[in-house]
Design a protein around this motif. Structure first.
Motif, PDB file in Angstrom:
ATOM      1  N   MET A 196       0.175  33.228 -56.386  1.00 36.93           N
ATOM      2  CA  MET A 196      -1.211  34.014 -56.735  1.00 36.93           C
ATOM      3  C   MET A 196      -2.161  32.956 -57.476  1.00 36.93           C
ATOM      4  SD  MET A 196       0.103  37.397 -58.611  1.00 36.93           S
ATOM      5  CE  MET A 196       1.442  36.636 -59.812  1.00 36.93           C
ATOM      6  N   THR A 197      -1.853  31.769 -57.757  1.00 39.13           N
ATOM      7  CA  THR A 197      -2.730  30.934 -58.360  1.00 39.13           C
ATOM      8  C   THR A 197      -3.316  30.089 -57.234  1.00 39.13           C
ATOM      9  OG1 THR A 197      -1.419  30.327 -60.317  1.00 39.13           O
ATOM     10  CG2 THR A 197      -2.932  28.674 -59.669  1.00 39.13           C
ATOM     11  N   GLU A 198      -2.594  30.060 -56.311  1.00 40.51           N
ATOM     12  CA  GLU A 198      -3.373  28.940 -55.035  1.00 40.51           C
ATOM     13  C   GLU A 198      -4.060  29.916 -54.463  1.00 40.51           C
ATOM     14  OE1 GLU A 198      -3.098  26.108 -54.177  1.00 40.51           O
ATOM     15  OE2 GLU A 198      -2.074  25.446 -55.936  1.00 40.51           O
ATOM     16  N   SER A 199      -3.631  31.287 -54.381  1.00 43.59           N
ATOM     17  CA  SER A 199      -4.629  32.525 -53.834  1.00 43.59           C
ATOM     18  C   SER A 199      -6.113  32.589 -54.682  1.00 43.59           C
ATOM     19  CB  SER A 199      -4.081  33.953 -53.813  1.00 43.59           C
ATOM     20  OG  SER A 199      -3.057  33.796 -52.958  1.00 43.59           O
ATOM     21  N   ARG A 200      -5.912  32.522 -55.599  1.00 41.29           N
ATOM     22  CA  ARG A 200      -7.364  32.684 -56.411  1.00 41.29           C
ATOM     23  C   ARG A 200      -8.003  31.336 -56.206  1.00 41.29           C
ATOM     24  NH1 ARG A 200      -3.798  35.029 -60.541  1.00 41.29           N
ATOM     25  NH2 ARG A 200      -3.397  33.009 -61.497  1.00 41.29           N
ATOM     26  N   ARG A 201      -7.354  30.342 -56.206  1.00 36.44           N
ATOM     27  CA  ARG A 201      -8.019  28.839 -55.886  1.00 36.44           C
ATOM     28  C   ARG A 201      -8.740  28.957 -54.827  1.00 36.44           C
ATOM     29  NH1 ARG A 201      -6.909  24.548 -58.653  1.00 36.44           N
ATOM     30  NH2 ARG A 201      -4.878  25.248 -59.057  1.00 36.44           N
ATOM     31  N   LEU A 202      -8.153  29.567 -53.571  1.00 39.68           N
ATOM     32  CA  LEU A 202      -8.607  29.504 -52.274  1.00 39.68           C
ATOM     33  C   LEU A 202      -9.809  30.699 -52.270  1.00 39.68           C
ATOM     34  CD1 LEU A 202      -8.517  28.868 -49.115  1.00 39.68           C
ATOM     35  CD2 LEU A 202      -7.099  30.989 -48.825  1.00 39.68           C
ATOM     36  N   GLY A 203      -9.776  31.736 -52.920  1.00 37.15           N
ATOM     37  CA  GLY A 203     -10.753  32.673 -53.176  1.00 37.15           C
ATOM     38  C   GLY A 203     -12.079  32.159 -53.857  1.00 37.15           C
ATOM     39  N   VAL A 204     -11.898  31.276 -54.693  1.00 43.44           N
ATOM     40  CA  VAL A 204     -13.155  30.496 -55.253  1.00 43.44           C
ATOM     41  C   VAL A 204     -13.671  29.607 -54.494  1.00 43.44           C
ATOM     42  CG1 VAL A 204     -13.689  28.935 -57.158  1.00 43.44           C
ATOM     43  CG2 VAL A 204     -12.064  30.697 -57.958  1.00 43.44           C
ATOM     44  N   LEU A 205     -12.772  28.827 -53.893  1.00 38.36           N
ATOM     45  CA  LEU A 205     -13.372  27.894 -52.935  1.00 38.36           C
ATOM     46  C   LEU A 205     -14.319  28.397 -51.772  1.00 38.36           C
ATOM     47  CD1 LEU A 205     -13.796  25.108 -51.857  1.00 38.36           C
ATOM     48  CD2 LEU A 205     -11.333  25.288 -50.695  1.00 38.36           C
ATOM     49  N   VAL A 206     -13.785  29.612 -51.094  1.00 39.03           N
ATOM     50  CA  VAL A 206     -14.418  30.307 -50.203  1.00 39.03           C
ATOM     51  C   VAL A 206     -15.673  30.840 -50.706  1.00 39.03           C
ATOM     52  CG1 VAL A 206     -14.472  32.462 -48.485  1.00 39.03           C
ATOM     53  CG2 VAL A 206     -12.409  30.762 -48.830  1.00 39.03           C
ATOM     54  N   GLN A 207     -15.755  31.427 -51.978  1.00 39.16           N
ATOM     55  CA  GLN A 207     -17.065  32.008 -52.589  1.00 39.16           C
ATOM     56  C   GLN A 207     -17.921  30.965 -52.687  1.00 39.16           C
ATOM     57  OE1 GLN A 207     -17.737  35.144 -52.911  1.00 39.16           O
ATOM     58  NE2 GLN A 207     -19.780  34.462 -53.640  1.00 39.16           N
ATOM     59  N   GLU A 208     -17.514  29.712 -53.191  1.00 39.52           N
ATOM     60  CA  GLU A 208     -18.505  28.817 -53.390  1.00 39.52           C
ATOM     61  C   GLU A 208     -19.079  28.097 -52.156  1.00 39.52           C
ATOM     62  OE1 GLU A 208     -16.844  25.866 -56.188  1.00 39.52           O
ATOM     63  OE2 GLU A 208     -17.407  27.273 -57.807  1.00 39.52           O
ATOM     64  N   LEU A 209     -18.283  27.987 -51.241  1.00 37.77           N
ATOM     65  CA  LEU A 209     -18.733  27.642 -49.729  1.00 37.77           C
ATOM     66  C   LEU A 209     -19.630  28.469 -49.314  1.00 37.77           C
ATOM     67  CD1 LEU A 209     -15.369  26.353 -48.119  1.00 37.77           C
ATOM     68  CD2 LEU A 209     -17.352  25.131 -48.523  1.00 37.77           C
ATOM     69  N   ILE A 210     -19.418  29.948 -49.344  1.00 32.96           N
ATOM     70  CA  ILE A 210     -20.671  30.782 -48.934  1.00 32.96           C
ATOM     71  C   ILE A 210     -21.973  30.498 -49.656  1.00 32.96           C
ATOM     72  CG2 ILE A 210     -21.349  33.258 -48.853  1.00 32.96           C
ATOM     73  CD1 ILE A 210     -18.072  34.061 -48.578  1.00 32.96           C
ATOM     74  N   GLN A 211     -21.710  30.398 -51.112  1.00 31.28           N
ATOM     75  CA  GLN A 211     -22.877  30.243 -51.810  1.00 31.28           C
ATOM     76  C   GLN A 211     -23.788  28.920 -51.446  1.00 31.28           C
ATOM     77  OE1 GLN A 211     -22.501  29.541 -56.236  1.00 31.28           O
ATOM     78  NE2 GLN A 211     -23.572  31.656 -56.407  1.00 31.28           N
ATOM     79  N   LEU A 212     -23.075  27.678 -51.032  1.00 31.22           N
ATOM     80  CA  LEU A 212     -23.565  26.546 -50.776  1.00 31.22           C
ATOM     81  C   LEU A 212     -24.247  26.519 -49.394  1.00 31.22           C
ATOM     82  CD1 LEU A 212     -23.830  23.640 -51.876  1.00 31.22           C
ATOM     83  CD2 LEU A 212     -21.911  22.972 -50.746  1.00 31.22           C
ATOM     84  N   SER A 213     -23.396  27.318 -48.456  1.00 27.45           N
ATOM     85  CA  SER A 213     -24.071  27.681 -47.083  1.00 27.45           C
ATOM     86  C   SER A 213     -25.275  28.598 -47.139  1.00 27.45           C
ATOM     87  CB  SER A 213     -23.016  28.251 -46.375  1.00 27.45           C
ATOM     88  OG  SER A 213     -22.802  29.520 -46.577  1.00 27.45           O
ATOM     89  N   ARG A 214     -25.418  29.199 -48.191  1.00 23.27           N
ATOM     90  CA  ARG A 214     -26.693  30.347 -48.143  1.00 23.27           C
ATOM     91  C   ARG A 214     -27.855  29.359 -48.720  1.00 23.27           C
ATOM     92  NH1 ARG A 214     -28.397  33.935 -53.081  1.00 23.27           N
ATOM     93  NH2 ARG A 214     -30.383  34.591 -52.329  1.00 23.27           N
ATOM     94  N   LEU A 215     -27.506  28.156 -49.535  1.00 17.43           N
ATOM     95  CA  LEU A 215     -28.658  27.460 -50.136  1.00 17.43           C
ATOM     96  C   LEU A 215     -29.061  26.644 -48.754  1.00 17.43           C
ATOM     97  CD1 LEU A 215     -27.079  26.276 -53.429  1.00 17.43           C
ATOM     98  CD2 LEU A 215     -29.178  27.816 -53.114  1.00 17.43           C
ATOM     99  N   GLN A 216     -28.126  25.985 -48.226  1.00 14.80           N
ATOM    100  CA  GLN A 216     -28.687  25.254 -46.910  1.00 14.80           C
ATOM    101  C   GLN A 216     -29.271  25.894 -45.820  1.00 14.80           C
ATOM    102  OE1 GLN A 216     -24.691  23.595 -46.475  1.00 14.80           O
ATOM    103  NE2 GLN A 216     -25.044  21.737 -47.681  1.00 14.80           N
ATOM    104  N   GLU A 217     -29.084  27.205 -45.778  1.00  8.37           N
ATOM    105  CA  GLU A 217     -29.558  27.948 -44.660  1.00  8.37           C
ATOM    106  C   GLU A 217     -31.201  27.891 -44.952  1.00  8.37           C
ATOM    107  OE1 GLU A 217     -27.636  31.783 -44.451  1.00  8.37           O
ATOM    108  OE2 GLU A 217     -25.821  30.831 -43.517  1.00  8.37           O
ATOM    109  N   GLY A 218     -31.551  27.775 -46.171  1.00 17.01           N
ATOM    110  CA  GLY A 218     -32.938  27.753 -46.228  1.00 17.01           C
ATOM    111  C   GLY A 218     -33.667  29.119 -46.769  1.00 17.01           C
ATOM    112  N   ASP A 219     -32.764  30.330 -46.742  1.00 14.90           N
ATOM    113  CA  ASP A 219     -33.188  31.656 -47.128  1.00 14.90           C
ATOM    114  C   ASP A 219     -33.301  32.213 -48.290  1.00 14.90           C
ATOM    115  OD1 ASP A 219     -33.518  31.911 -44.380  1.00 14.90           O
ATOM    116  OD2 ASP A 219     -31.727  32.761 -43.825  1.00 14.90           O
ATOM    117  N   ALA A 220     -32.710  31.210 -49.443  1.00  9.98           N
ATOM    118  CA  ALA A 220     -32.611  31.716 -50.569  1.00  9.98           C
ATOM    119  C   ALA A 220     -33.709  31.786 -51.276  1.00  9.98           C
ATOM    120  CB  ALA A 220     -31.609  30.824 -51.359  1.00  9.98           C
TER     121      ALA A 220
END
Length: 395
Positions: A196-220
Motif C-alpha cells: 500500500m505504501t508503494e501504491s501511494r508513492r506511485l499515485g503521488v508520482l503520477v499526479q505530480e507528473l500530470i501537474q508538471l505536464s500540464r504546466l509544460q503544455e502551456g495551457d495553464a
C-alpha cells in the motif's frame, strides 16, 4: 487479500501508468504553435469586449495621443503597459511603424518580464495594425512555453520510464512475496502494508507528473487575473495543516498584507503549497515553518523558512531539477518524488518571477518566490469593483 487479486492490481497499475505516459507523450507531439492573425472585422467589432476577450492572443489598444485605452491583464503583468502607457521600446517601435505607414507590422521580440537580473527571456510574437481615428491595435503571444515544451519532449520519456520503474518493480516484487507467504498471516500483513505504501508513492508520482505536464503544455496560464497573495497563502497553509499536525510542526505566517500579482491563483497556490509541504516534511519533529510576505522595488517576496537539515552547497543548483533528490533515503522516508520544487520553478517562471534559495547545513533552508507586483492603482480599482458588485443579503 487473494493472491490473484493482488497480482491483477499490480499489473493494472503498470498498464494504467504506461497508458498515461504514452498519452501524455503523444499529447506533446500534437502541440503546435498558433499563428498570430488579425481578425477580419471592423474597428468597432474588434474593440468590442467579447471579441477582444475571445482572442487567443493578448492585446493593447493605443489611442492617437499615445495613451493606452484598453489592454489585457498580461500586458500589465509582462511590464509592457504601465500607467496607461506602453513602456517597452520594442513595442513602441512597432506601434509607431503602424501609425506612420498604415501597414501591419510583425516581429518576434525577446524581452525580460521584470527587472530581475536572472529573469529568463520571454519570446513574444507581436503584430501591430492601424485602426481608424489614429488608433493602433497590438496583438502579442508568448512562445516561450513552446520552446520549453520542445526541450521537455526530448527527455520526458526517458525520465518517466526511469522514475516509474522503481515503484512498479517494488509492487511486482511485493505481490510475488505475498503470494509465496500465503500461509503466513503475519508476513502477508507486513508485505501488504508495504504494498500500500508503494501504491501511494506511485499515485503521488503520477499526479505530480500530470501537474508538471500540464504546466509544460502551456495551457495553464491562458487566463491571467489579479491574484491576492493573502488568499494564496491562506489556502496553501490550510492544505498542509494536516501534515504539519501529524509531524507536530508549527506553521507561522506574517508580513505585508494586501499584495497582488497577475496570474493563475490555483497554480500559485500549488507552488506555495509545495514549498510549505517540502519545508514541513524536511523539518525536525516539533519544529517550526515560517512564511514571510513583503514587497520591494516592485517585487512581491514569499519566503518559506524551515528548521531542517539544510542543503549542501553542491546541491543548491540542482534541487529544482526534475526528479532530483539529494538524499534518496530521506526522500523515501518523507514520500518525496523529486518533482515538487520543479513544479514550483515552472509556475514562478510562467508568472515572470524567479526562485532564490538560502541554505546552510544544520541551519535549515529559506526558499523565496519573487513575483512582479501588480499595478497598484488598477489592483485597488478592481478590488473596489468587486466590493461594489457584491450582492446584498437580507438578514
Amino acid at each position: 487479500m487473494p493472491n490473484g487479486v493482488i497480482l491483477l492490481l499490480a499489473a493494472g497499475l503498470g498498464l494504467l501508468v504506461g497508458a498515461w505516459a504514452t498519452a501524455a507523450f503523444f499529447n506533446y507531439e500534437r502541440k503546435r504553435e498558433r499563428d498570430v492573425v488579425l481578425p477580419p472585422l471592423t474597428d468597432d467589432q474588434v474593440t468590442a469586449s467579447p471579441i477582444l476577450d475571445s482572442l487567443p492572443q493578448d492585446y493593447i489598444i493605443i489611442e492617437k495621443s499615445g495613451k493606452v485605452s484598453r489592454a489585457s491583464t498580461r500586458a500589465y503583468s509582462y511590464g509592457i503597459v504601465n500607467d496607461d502607457e506602453v513602456i517597452r521600446a520594442e513595442f513602441t517601435r512597432l506601434i509607431n511603424a503602424a501609425h506612420s505607414d498604415g501597414l501591419i507590422h510583425g516581429q518576434e521580440i525577446r524581452m525580460k518580464r521584470s527587472t530581475l537580473t536572472e529573469d529568463v527571456e520571454s519570446r513574444l510574437i507581436v503584430r501591430s495594425a492601424p485602426m481608424s481615428g489614429g488608433r493602433v491595435l497590438v496583438l502579442f503571444e508568448d512562445s516561450t512555453t513552446r520552446l520549453r515544451l520542445e526541450e521537455a519532449r526530448r527527455d520526458f520519456t526517458a525520465n518517466v520510464s526511469h522514475e516509474l520503474k522503481s515503484p512498479i518493480g517494488s509492487i511486482s516484487l511485493l505481490s510475488e512475496t505475498i503470494a509465496d507467504s500465503a500461509d503466513d498471516p503475519d508476513a502477508v500483513r507486513h508485505f501488504s502494508s508495504q504494498l500500500m505504501t508503494e501504491s501511494r508513492r506511485l499515485g503521488v508520482l503520477v499526479q505530480e507528473l500530470i501537474q508538471l505536464s500540464r504546466l509544460q503544455e502551456g495551457d495553464a496560464f491562458r487566463t491571467s487575473e489579479l491574484v491576492s497573495i493573502d488568499d494564496v497563502v491562506a489556502e496553501a497553509m490550510d492544505r498542509v495543516s494536516v501534515e504539519a499536525d501529524t509531524r507536530d510542526v508549527t506553521l507561522v505566517t506574517g508580513g505585508t498584507q494586501g499584495l497582488h500579482v497577475y496570474g493563475d491563483q490555483a497554480m500559485l497556490t500549488t507552488a506555495v503549497r509545495n514549498l510549505i509541504d517540502n519545508a514541513v516534511r524536511y523539518s525536525h519533529l516539533h519544529g517550526r515553518v515560517s512564511m514571510g510576505i513583503s514587497t520591494h522595488d516592485g517585487l512581491v517576496s514569499i519566503a518559506v523558512v524551515d528548521q531542517g537539515e539544510g542543503i549542501a552547497p553542491d546541491q543548491k543548483d540542482r534541487v529544482f531539477e526534475r526528479f532530483y533528490r539529494g538524499d534518496k533515503a530521506r526522500s523515501r522516508e518523507t514520500g518525496g518524488s523529486g518533482l515538487g520544487l520543479s513544479i514550483v520553478k515552472h509556475v514562478v517562471a510562467d508568472h515572470g518571477g524567479r526562485m532564490s534559495l538560502w541554505s546552510t547545513p544544520g541551519q535549515g533552508s529559506t526558499f523565496t518566490i519573487l513575483l512582479p507586483e501588480a499595478n497598484r492603482p488598477q489592483a485597488e480599482a478592481l478590488e473596489q469593483e468587486a466590493v461594489t458588485e457584491e450582492p446584498e443579503t437580507n438578514e
